[in-house]
Design an enzyme around this catalytic site. Structure first.
Site, mmCIF file in Angstrom:
data_model
loop_
_atom_site.group_PDB
_atom_site.id
_atom_site.type_symbol
_atom_site.label_atom_id
_atom_site.label_comp_id
_atom_site.label_asym_id
_atom_site.label_seq_id
_atom_site.Cartn_x
_atom_site.Cartn_y
_atom_site.Cartn_z
ATOM 1 N N LYS A 136 0.909 -1.137 -0.296
ATOM 2 C CA LYS A 136 0.091 -0.017 0.235
ATOM 3 C C LYS A 136 0.695 1.207 -0.340
ATOM 4 O O LYS A 136 2.048 1.641 0.493
ATOM 5 C CB LYS A 136 -1.109 -0.088 1.419
ATOM 6 C CG LYS A 136 -1.598 -1.177 1.081
ATOM 7 C CD LYS A 136 -3.092 -0.890 2.238
ATOM 8 C CE LYS A 136 -3.646 0.748 2.352
ATOM 9 N NZ LYS A 136 -5.026 -0.073 3.299
ATOM 10 N N VAL A 137 0.141 1.958 -1.065
ATOM 11 C CA VAL A 137 1.054 3.520 -1.578
ATOM 12 C C VAL A 137 0.272 4.356 -0.991
ATOM 13 O O VAL A 137 -1.088 4.577 -2.032
ATOM 14 C CB VAL A 137 2.094 3.615 -2.297
ATOM 15 C CG1 VAL A 137 3.107 4.555 -2.044
ATOM 16 C CG2 VAL A 137 3.357 2.444 -2.289
#
Length: 212
Positions: free
Chosen positions: A83-84
């Site tokens: 997740k970014v």
């Protein structure tokens, strides 16, 4: 629509898995911070429990550091999705991770513009936060609909993952709009099962059976 559980608690994940309804898990730093013990061990256990994607978020804010974290995260298990956050640095990291064949989930998405940029960068998932938009007086479901329309216009392969689902109606509306997936907290998942007529009907059946 795929259903993911938004939790880092192994017992909650096992309870949800027993329902046969979840196909993945999403976590975030806040959820992991609530759990005791080594967070990497916790993620490893979750990944063994769940065959589908398990999203784990980087905490770095610069692209180079995000890439370093991502390399470590994907070593934990093969079903890790990184997740970014959808920032300028986050987009750089997503693009580079895509080039390296690493799956990503663009998180903290609040507009169709952000979602489109994430898809162009190669994100595997984009996560519009429905509930948080509602919290500030905007229409989270309208934003989800806008994203779905844009993605269909251009046959984008990035999956739209409806996040920040607060109640059963959010879940229903996401399904009606054709979201590829929704991630729900345990309370919402278990609430989806409930309906007063089910309880009334069951009580009547059992009462009739006893009186036979």
């Amino acid at each position: 629509m795929k259903i993911f559980l938004d939790s880092a608690n192994l017992e909650q994940i096992r309870q949800a898995k027993a329902l046969g309804a979840i196909e993945g898990v999403t976590t975030n730093p806040s959820l992991l911070a609530r759990e005791k013990g080594d967070w990497k061990r916790a993620i490893r256990q979750i990944c063994k429990e769940i065959d589908g994607p398990v999203s784990v978020e980087v905490i770095a804010t610069e692209a180079s550091a995000m890439l370093t974290e991502a390399r470590d995260l994907v070593k934990i298990a093969p079903n890790i999705v990184v997740k970014v956050p959808l920032t300028l640095e986050g987009l750089k990291a997503i693009a580079e991770l895509h080039r390296r064949g690493i799956e990503t989930n663009a998180t903290l998405v609040f507009s169709a513009n952000q979602a489109l940029l994430a898809a162009k960068a190669g994100a595997s998932f984009v996560s519009p936060f429905i509930g948080r938009l509602d919290d500030i007086g905007q229409d989270g479901m309208q934003t989800l609909q806008d994203i779905m329309t844009v993605f269909r216009n251009y046959d984008l392969t990035t999956q739209v993952l409806a996040a920040s689902i607060r109640h059963a109606n959010h879940f229903f509306q996401a399904a009606m709009l054709g979201a590829d997936a929704a991630t729900v907290p345990p309370t919402v998942l278990f609430d989806l099962v409930q309906h007063p007529l089910t309880e009334i009907g069951l009580a009547k059946f059992l009462e009739d059976w006893k009186s036979r």
